[in-house]
Design an enzyme around this catalytic site. Sequence first.
Site, PDB file in Angstrom:
ATOM      1  N   VAL A   1      44.499  43.364  37.485  1.00  0.00           N
ATOM      2  CA  VAL A   1      45.698  43.698  36.719  1.00  0.00           C
ATOM      3  C   VAL A   1      45.292  43.866  35.265  1.00  0.00           C
ATOM      4  O   VAL A   1      44.642  42.999  34.683  1.00  0.00           O
ATOM      5  CB  VAL A   1      46.786  42.604  36.857  1.00  0.00           C
ATOM      6  CG1 VAL A   1      47.942  42.879  35.902  1.00  0.00           C
ATOM      7  CG2 VAL A   1      47.302  42.547  38.287  1.00  0.00           C
TER       8      VAL A   1
ATOM      9  N   ALA B   1      43.193  41.404  30.859  1.00  0.00           N
ATOM     10  CA  ALA B   1      43.165  41.774  32.282  1.00  0.00           C
ATOM     11  C   ALA B   1      42.739  40.551  33.077  1.00  0.00           C
ATOM     12  O   ALA B   1      42.228  39.577  32.505  1.00  0.00           O
ATOM     13  CB  ALA B   1      42.175  42.913  32.517  1.00  0.00           C
ATOM     14  N   LYS B   2      42.934  40.591  34.364  1.00  0.00           N
ATOM     15  CA  LYS B   2      42.412  39.528  35.236  1.00  0.00           C
ATOM     16  C   LYS B   2      42.460  40.033  36.659  1.00  0.00           C
ATOM     17  O   LYS B   2      43.204  40.935  36.993  1.00  0.00           O
ATOM     18  CB  LYS B   2      43.264  38.266  35.090  1.00  0.00           C
ATOM     19  CG  LYS B   2      42.663  37.009  35.717  1.00  0.00           C
ATOM     20  CD  LYS B   2      41.535  36.401  34.910  1.00  0.00           C
ATOM     21  CE  LYS B   2      41.989  35.286  34.087  1.00  0.00           C
ATOM     22  NZ  LYS B   2      41.224  34.542  33.239  1.00  0.00           N
ATOM     23  N   GLY B   3      41.639  39.442  37.492  1.00  0.00           N
ATOM     24  CA  GLY B   3      41.649  39.859  38.891  1.00  0.00           C
ATOM     25  C   GLY B   3      40.765  38.978  39.711  1.00  0.00           C
ATOM     26  O   GLY B   3      40.477  37.842  39.332  1.00  0.00           O
TER      27      GLY B   3
END
Length: 465
Positions: free
Chosen positions: A105, A150-152
Amino acid sequence: MTIKVETVDRLDAVDNKRPRKPTPQVCETARDETDHDAMLVPAQAATTRNSLYENVLAQFDKAADIMQLDPNIRKILASTENEIVAHFPVKMNNNEVEMFTGYRVQHNDALGPFKGGLRYHPQLDIDEARALAAWMTFKCALAGIPFGGAKGGVQIDPSKYSVTELERITRRFVFALGDNIGPEYDIPAPDMNTNAQIMAWILDTYLSTMPPHERQRNIHVVTGKPVAAGGSVGRDKATGQGVVYCIEKWAQDRKLSLNDATFILQGFGNVGSWVARLLTKLGAKLIAVSDVTGGTRNRDGIDPDDLLRYVKVHGGVLKYPGGEFVDNIMFMQTAANIFVPAAMENQITGESARWLNVDLVAEAANGPTDPDGDAILQQRKIDVIPDILCNAGGVIVSYFEWLQNKRSEFWDLEEVDFKLQKKIMSAYGNVRDKARELGIDRRTAAFVLALERLERTYKDRGIFP
Ligand code: GLU
């Protein structure tokens, strides 16, 4: 909006405007039935599962109201930018194919390329990825580094896979992400249950898909790499080191000596174990530790190096011979000066915040306190160093790694630590002063500072078209 659907890699809910580059099939590593993974520490299990993104929005709204954030910019920041969900196949050691789900994301890139970690955890879902991505935007804005958020990660329990399977899962996930990551676009890093080795596989896979002459100038596509693969010295301990710098500053302000201080620690992965080692070096005493396996307590003090050796062999703190067993409630009720949550989100709730018997909660984890827990901590006058400040050391040194890669430089540990301390101390001072100035809690003050920076940028640049 282009959604590229492939026969094997399905990208759902994608707003990835950029086409994925054609990439050759990534080579598989040799199969190995035996090398079960011992490097990854299982994460603390979450007790409750509220929507994390709602928690972020509650924190965001509170700050946005106080600073009267421009309503149009508020709409932008309340939303994520791109959400990538990839389902991808990986061949297991037994030759069977398993399907995995990975997320990335991208919350916001107004201040710079998207930036944030990849985690491997069975509970990772789109809501968690959204929340963690948004916290990255505010963390980077607060720290004054030119990155967005962001991160995922991948929805797996990594302890169930061998090292070679984890390598193939990682490489296949990077392949599925394609051009949705990039050194000037979106830069992953370690997070829960991922480490330098996994970053090295990400780097190698990404570079393998580009022409040879492009490779060397793209090694900043990922940070938290092993030093030999272009990583920065000091990145491994950076999040823990940043937490400890913040705690030192808090103690200084409160005129407390860390030499007599006691602390309890939730989570003994990379961040927790570094906090334990660095804080005990300053004379503080670690008296209780809990993780997903259980808890251990010893009021005479726990030696973090000894505990680390035990955890590496046994996979957790349970039955550690240097302490007595405690359950989660007993752990949280342990009287100490400092509580360092360094595990999962939502651990400090309306209920568990009442159990705490500490002066300070130093949030090494992302989102360890839910809004109800926050209200209780404030009521009980327990100080909080909020996550987007307290754990910013990791991404700050990621920024240093990214800069070193871009400039072909190599900084020594002294330089990295000095620059980290300067950056995080300055953010700490800003948060403390803003909280005093506005008469608000420190989490909200941290959000106000981040939002002010983002608002200024949007106002200068305007909204296209
Ligand atoms: N995963 C870390 C965090 O939550 C570090 C992110 C990074 O270095 O990009 O802040």
